[in-house]
Design a protein around this motif. Sequence first.
Motif, PDB file in Angstrom:
ATOM      1  N   GLN A  32       1.822   2.833   2.249  1.00  0.00           N
ATOM      2  CA  GLN A  32       2.871   2.923   3.490  1.00  0.00           C
ATOM      3  C   GLN A  32       4.220   2.255   3.187  1.00  0.00           C
ATOM      4  OE1 GLN A  32       2.236   4.199   6.473  1.00  0.00           O
ATOM      5  NE2 GLN A  32       0.207   4.844   5.803  1.00  0.00           N
ATOM      6  N   CYS A  39      -2.527   2.356   6.768  1.00  0.00           N
ATOM      7  CA  CYS A  39      -3.456   2.552   5.532  1.00  0.00           C
ATOM      8  C   CYS A  39      -4.699   2.081   5.670  1.00  0.00           C
ATOM      9  CB  CYS A  39      -2.847   1.722   4.350  1.00  0.00           C
ATOM     10  SG  CYS A  39      -3.079  -0.103   4.526  1.00  0.00           S
ATOM     11  N   ARG A  99      -6.069  -1.294   5.466  1.00  0.00           N
ATOM     12  CA  ARG A  99      -6.125  -2.459   5.278  1.00  0.00           C
ATOM     13  C   ARG A  99      -5.818  -3.499   6.476  1.00  0.00           C
ATOM     14  NH1 ARG A  99      -4.452   0.091   1.151  1.00  0.00           N
ATOM     15  NH2 ARG A  99      -5.527   0.017  -0.804  1.00  0.00           N
ATOM     16  N   HIS A 115       0.715  -6.437   1.845  1.00  0.00           N
ATOM     17  CA  HIS A 115      -0.566  -7.115   2.443  1.00  0.00           C
ATOM     18  C   HIS A 115      -0.720  -8.312   1.769  1.00  0.00           C
ATOM     19  CE1 HIS A 115      -1.771  -3.766   4.861  1.00  0.00           C
ATOM     20  NE2 HIS A 115      -1.301  -2.984   4.143  1.00  0.00           N
ATOM     21  N   CYS A 137      -1.867  -1.897   9.936  1.00  0.00           N
ATOM     22  CA  CYS A 137      -1.267  -0.772   8.979  1.00  0.00           C
ATOM     23  C   CYS A 137      -2.018   0.451   8.827  1.00  0.00           C
ATOM     24  CB  CYS A 137      -1.018  -1.449   7.709  1.00  0.00           C
ATOM     25  SG  CYS A 137      -0.273  -0.404   6.302  1.00  0.00           S
ATOM     26  N   CYS A 185       0.904  -1.139   0.134  1.00  0.00           N
ATOM     27  CA  CYS A 185       0.173  -0.027   0.019  1.00  0.00           C
ATOM     28  C   CYS A 185       1.063   1.092   0.140  1.00  0.00           C
ATOM     29  CB  CYS A 185      -0.764   0.011   1.258  1.00  0.00           C
ATOM     30  SG  CYS A 185       0.231  -0.133   2.806  1.00  0.00           S
TER      31      CYS A 185
HETATM   32 ZN   LIG Z   1      -1.177  -0.967   4.372  1.00  0.00          ZN
END
Ligand SMILES: [Zn+2]
Length: 430
Positions: free
Chosen positions: A256, A317, A319, A261, A315, A254
């Motif tokens: 980050q 993000c 997710r 993931h 995370c 992602c």
């Molecule tokens: Zn992430």
Amino acid sequence: MAVMSGGKQDEFFDELEIMSAEAREKYLNQRLSQTVDHAYRHAPVVKEVFDKAGVSPAQIRTIKDLEKVPIVRKTDLIERQKVNPPYGGFLAIPPEDVDRVFISPGPLYEPIQTAAIKWFAKSFWAAGFRKGDVVINTFTYHMSPAGILFHEALRDCGATAIPMGTGNTEIQIQTMHDLKVTGFVGTPTFLMTIIKRAEEMGHDFRRDFALQRAWFTGEMLPASLRKTLEENYQIATAQAYAVTEPGGAIAYECHQKSGMHLMDEYVVEIVDPETGKQLPPEEIGEIVVTPVHNKGWGLIRFGTGDMSSYITEPCPCGRTACRLTGIVGRTGDAVKVRGMFVVAKQAEEVVLSSKSVSRFQIVVRRSGQRDEMTLKIELKDEAVDRKKLADDLNKRFQNLCRVKIDHIEFVEKGAIPEEHQKIVDERAWE
Ligand SMILES: [Zn+2]
């Protein structure tokens, strides 16, 4: 396609990406049960392997249960296909329902149903590919899956995809220029080749090209190269981990950029390659994959031969899937020391990050019942404080590899030959 969550419109490709841990466990266990039942009924080789191991499909209801099933390797697939052509007993749908067949070295024939491959798009979506992007896909469109599957995934994100294929650097450059290409899909090495060639041709890459983002797989992106691409050329980068045999992208970054993931279309285990037992977070082991959305291919527990670990921390993000921490080597390169796998690439990351070390070698021996690890070091700078260096290396090695070095020996220049193995396992001869 894109879902809204907590005001983050457009952030996620589907709801699977933001499932709670409990929902994910339930979801994957259910998918796994269905996959195993289907494969056992329809793929003769799965029935044979299960029966031989004394396991019934009803005993495989959770990810943990998978430990009872032997790991299948690429060599098994190739051998089985030779003996029982064309698919070696792994096909779990009628042959006329196969959409396309990919061919990888071996040869290995991989039957695919296109309906089963949508999830690739998630990885491109997370990397920022959207409608309005114009993307060159520089993976080959011949025989292997990358070209056509990535092409379709880019379309699923709404982007315009240009089927460039490999090579032809100057045609790639001209296309990028003329069509104002915004996205690149390929390997980091090839993107650097393109940029360098464009500069040799007199271009100012930032001024003359519109490239904004790049998506990589096939080789890991070194941190230094990522920095160059992002800082010098303002290209946003993302990478994914993909494996051909189980049908695709297994994990993806992602924004980050801190681990990849896991996709919920696979059950991914990190296991001890010697025993097949699952390992806890942060321990290095082999990536073993069971596709749970591809009915066509009765592949249960495919051993990739790649070594990695996973982390469970949430995370930023949003997710929720665990993250793979990167590929640190192949199973053949890993040496087990007191129950933990040590991989040359990780040792290298620790030891060679010290400017005063020029060469190193790890030797593993057995002392009584205990594995002992010795780190031999050749110094670039003889004046360095050895005690301080040894303490520092020991600490960082233990942090990263989770096992302690027993002895550090400073050896004279030339004592470690130039073409040397990074890790030598002497236990076999003792
Ligand atoms: Zn992430």
